[in-house]
Design a protein around this motif. Structure first.
Motif, PDB file in Angstrom:
ATOM      1  N   SER A 117      -6.503  -1.023 -10.496  1.00 12.48           N
ATOM      2  CA  SER A 117      -6.577  -2.078  -9.479  1.00 12.48           C
ATOM      3  C   SER A 117      -7.279  -3.318 -10.018  1.00 12.48           C
ATOM      4  CB  SER A 117      -7.295  -1.568  -8.225  1.00 12.48           C
ATOM      5  OG  SER A 117      -6.583  -0.506  -7.635  1.00 12.48           O
ATOM      6  N   MET A 125      -4.435   5.501  -4.568  1.00  9.24           N
ATOM      7  CA  MET A 125      -3.021   5.465  -4.931  1.00  9.24           C
ATOM      8  C   MET A 125      -2.498   6.890  -5.080  1.00  9.24           C
ATOM      9  SD  MET A 125      -0.986   3.195  -7.762  1.00  9.24           S
ATOM     10  CE  MET A 125      -1.757   3.893  -9.217  1.00  9.24           C
ATOM     11  N   PHE A 136       0.101   2.824  -2.147  1.00 17.33           N
ATOM     12  CA  PHE A 136      -1.154   2.150  -2.493  1.00 17.33           C
ATOM     13  C   PHE A 136      -1.831   1.676  -1.216  1.00 17.33           C
ATOM     14  CE2 PHE A 136      -3.597  -1.648  -3.579  1.00 17.33           C
ATOM     15  CZ  PHE A 136      -4.323  -1.218  -4.672  1.00 17.33           C
ATOM     16  N   ASN A 173      -1.536  -3.543   0.670  1.00 17.30           N
ATOM     17  CA  ASN A 173      -1.094  -2.160   0.806  1.00 17.30           C
ATOM     18  C   ASN A 173       0.430  -2.124   0.726  1.00 17.30           C
ATOM     19  OD1 ASN A 173      -3.767  -1.506   1.248  1.00 17.30           O
ATOM     20  ND2 ASN A 173      -3.564  -1.378   3.456  1.00 17.30           N
ATOM     21  N   ILE A 227       5.304   5.654  -4.966  1.00 12.42           N
ATOM     22  CA  ILE A 227       3.927   5.190  -5.122  1.00 12.42           C
ATOM     23  C   ILE A 227       3.442   4.643  -3.786  1.00 12.42           C
ATOM     24  CG2 ILE A 227       2.395   3.559  -6.293  1.00 12.42           C
ATOM     25  CD1 ILE A 227       4.339   3.598  -8.644  1.00 12.42           C
ATOM     26  N   TYR A 250      -9.789   1.607  -3.393  1.00 18.52           N
ATOM     27  CA  TYR A 250      -8.330   1.712  -3.401  1.00 18.52           C
ATOM     28  C   TYR A 250      -7.890   3.136  -3.745  1.00 18.52           C
ATOM     29  CZ  TYR A 250      -8.857  -3.347  -3.745  1.00 18.52           C
ATOM     30  OH  TYR A 250      -9.228  -4.649  -3.525  1.00 18.52           O
ATOM     31  N   THR A 299       0.814   9.084  -6.144  1.00 21.36           N
ATOM     32  CA  THR A 299       2.047   8.969  -6.922  1.00 21.36           C
ATOM     33  C   THR A 299       2.708  10.334  -7.031  1.00 21.36           C
ATOM     34  OG1 THR A 299       1.069   7.197  -8.253  1.00 21.36           O
ATOM     35  CG2 THR A 299       3.055   8.235  -9.115  1.00 21.36           C
TER      36      THR A 299
END
Length: 200
Positions: free
Chosen positions: A163, A82, A72, A43, A70, A80, A84
């Protein structure tokens, strides 16, 4: 009243224990190698400041600045996520100032088989149509469904999500490969593009 173990059971356990002690240890396999540690994507949060290169100015753009953030999070069990955000400001004597604010949220299943994405963009505070959809990896093909768009479309595979692409890059590096060429889909732009990537 006290319970006593059966003599036959006790004798059997003693024989089994003696047999286990008497058996010679297995010879170690000289060729065996310890298994490679599992790949864990950490992370993290990354921040990039943007500016116009001194030698890159042109008549159309006189100054530029911005920032990309970003975030994550996740793991192989939960998947996962993310987040942005990219904000850029471009200035030109001909067209004035143009401010763009792009926000993107993606989720990728831990096994790299499913992908959800949504991107919203403001240009000078005016919203553009969002890009919102899902993608499913079927091994030999990728199927993408866009909300409010035409019927789903399919792209020949294999195609990786972001990912899973990172995992493959790490695997290739561990294996001593100097290059990796794969197709990657991340739902960016209009959600209809698959990128041919080549990593060195």
């Amino acid at each position: 009243m006290r319970l006593r173990p059966s003599r036959l059971l006790t004798a059997g356990l003693l024989v089994s224990a003696w047999g286990a002690q008497a058996a010679p240890p297995a010879a170690p396999d000289a060729e065996a190698k310890p298994p490679a540690p599992a790949i864990v994507l950490a992370n993290h949060r990354a921040v990039y400041d943007l500016s116009l290169d001194e030698g890159g100015s042109s008549r159309s753009v006189e100054s530029a600045r911005g920032r990309i953030v970003i975030d994550f999070r996740g793991d192989a069990c939960r998947g996962y996520t993310m987040l942005t955000r990219q904000v850029t400001e471009l200035s030109s004597g001909e067209t004035g100032t143009r401010l763009s604010d792009m926000r993107s949220t993606t989720f990728e299943g831990g096994q790299g088989r499913e992908f959800r994405f949504k991107t919203t963009t403001l240009t000078n505070n005016q919203p553009a149509a969002p890009v919102d959809g899902t993608a499913t990896d079927q091994g030999n093909a990728l199927t993408v469904k866009l909300k409010g768009g035409p019927k789903p479309f399919t792209v020949d595979g294999p195609v990786l999500f972001p990912s899973e692409h990172m995992r493959r890059l790490i695997e290739a590096a561990r294996a001593g490969q100097s290059t990796l060429s794969v197709k990657v889909y991340d739902g960016s732009d209009d959600g209809k593009k698959v990128y041919d990537t080549f990593a060195v």
